[in-house]
Design an enzyme around this catalytic site. Sequence first.
Site, short mmCIF file in Angstrom:
data_model
loop_
_atom_site.label_atom_id
_atom_site.label_comp_id
_atom_site.label_asym_id
_atom_site.label_seq_id
_atom_site.Cartn_x
_atom_site.Cartn_y
_atom_site.Cartn_z
N THR A 85 8.99 2.99 13.37
CA THR A 85 10.62 3.06 12.71
C THR A 85 11.47 1.87 13.24
O THR A 85 12.39 1.41 12.45
CB THR A 85 11.14 4.49 13.26
OG1 THR A 85 11.06 4.48 14.70
CG2 THR A 85 10.38 5.61 12.60
N CYS A 110 -13.72 -3.12 -13.81
CA CYS A 110 -14.84 -2.33 -14.44
C CYS A 110 -14.29 -1.43 -15.37
O CYS A 110 -14.79 -0.33 -16.20
CB CYS A 110 -15.79 -1.80 -13.53
SG CYS A 110 -15.06 -0.28 -12.79
N ILE A 145 10.47 4.14 21.64
CA ILE A 145 9.27 3.72 22.46
C ILE A 145 9.37 2.06 22.42
O ILE A 145 8.88 1.61 23.33
CB ILE A 145 8.06 4.01 21.66
CG1 ILE A 145 6.83 4.02 22.41
CG2 ILE A 145 7.86 3.42 20.11
CD1 ILE A 145 5.52 4.56 21.89
N CYS A 151 -16.54 1.90 -9.64
CA CYS A 151 -17.66 1.36 -9.15
C CYS A 151 -17.54 1.10 -7.45
O CYS A 151 -18.41 0.42 -6.88
CB CYS A 151 -17.62 0.02 -9.96
SG CYS A 151 -16.15 -1.07 -9.18
N HIS A 172 -6.00 7.57 9.53
CA HIS A 172 -5.41 8.05 8.00
C HIS A 172 -5.65 6.90 7.14
O HIS A 172 -5.12 6.74 6.05
CB HIS A 172 -3.83 8.59 8.08
CG HIS A 172 -3.91 9.78 8.85
ND1 HIS A 172 -2.49 10.30 9.34
CD2 HIS A 172 -4.70 10.71 9.36
CE1 HIS A 172 -2.72 11.39 9.79
NE2 HIS A 172 -4.02 11.82 9.84
N CYS A 182 -12.11 1.01 -5.82
CA CYS A 182 -12.29 1.51 -7.12
C CYS A 182 -13.20 2.79 -7.27
O CYS A 182 -13.98 2.82 -6.64
CB CYS A 182 -13.13 0.48 -8.20
SG CYS A 182 -13.44 1.26 -9.67
#
Length: 238
Positions: free
Chosen positions: A28, A152, A231, A132, A121, A129
């Site tokens: 932040t 593709c 922090i 493929c 995460h 993709c």
Amino acid sequence: MDDNILTLKRWIEESSNIVFFGGAGVSTESGIPDFRSVDGLYHQKFDYPPETILSGSFFETHTEEFYRFYRDKMLISGVKPNRAHIRLAELEAEGKLRAVITQNIDGLHQLAGSRNVLELHGSVLRNHCVKCGRSYGLEAVTSCEGVPKCTCGGTIKPDVVLYGECLDEDVIEASVKAIRNADMLIIGGTSLVVYPAAGLVDYYRGNRLVLINRDPTGYDSSADLLITGKIGEVFSQV
Ligand code: APR
């Protein structure tokens, strides 16, 4: 200097196997809103709840709408690491910090110089993709409108863990190992409400559990040292 900051500084000096576990609150001060603070993403008004938009099923069924929200709210250009990211990278370079475990997907820890970053995460910097499997960088998403397509013809998807999707087993295993072996665990900038990420901190077995957060969390009573504050400011003093 505040007594708690003095204790944090001393504990850092005495430790050689520190692990950091962080969340959106670490970024932040770099200008990226978090999710659950009063000014966070989840308190803004959208056609659907953000947790719905940021889910795997919504990506499948409303891909165009997903990318509209994702580009607008999750990709913030020009952001830089702040004093927390920078100090953590320094502690790793000094051989004191073994790993940064983050719930963030912004890549700012690596930009600050941290090398062992476990991204629970995923990261907006990595995309692939779905047809493929070809890998793409961030520019494949930012350099076009609408749904980004692979050569593709398949749809390009961010390597970000969306709601309803599993975390990478190898990242979890490495995070558990790092936390289990840590002599000091510093948790910062996270509400600790999203599992399985939040549950990882329960693997810590030492007696130097530090919690640095602006708002109260459900883990406050478990902390050996609880610091309420920003922090970046805290890390600029240790
Ligand atoms: N300094 C310290 N703490 C801060 C700061 C700051 N500068 N800014 C915000 N915080 C704190 C807030 O008080 C809040 O408790 O950081 C916490 C951020 O909590 P959340 O917004 O819930 O973010 P996070 O814990 O990372 O969310 C976990 O939820 O939506 C999912 O996948 C998403 O990774 C995210 C996960």
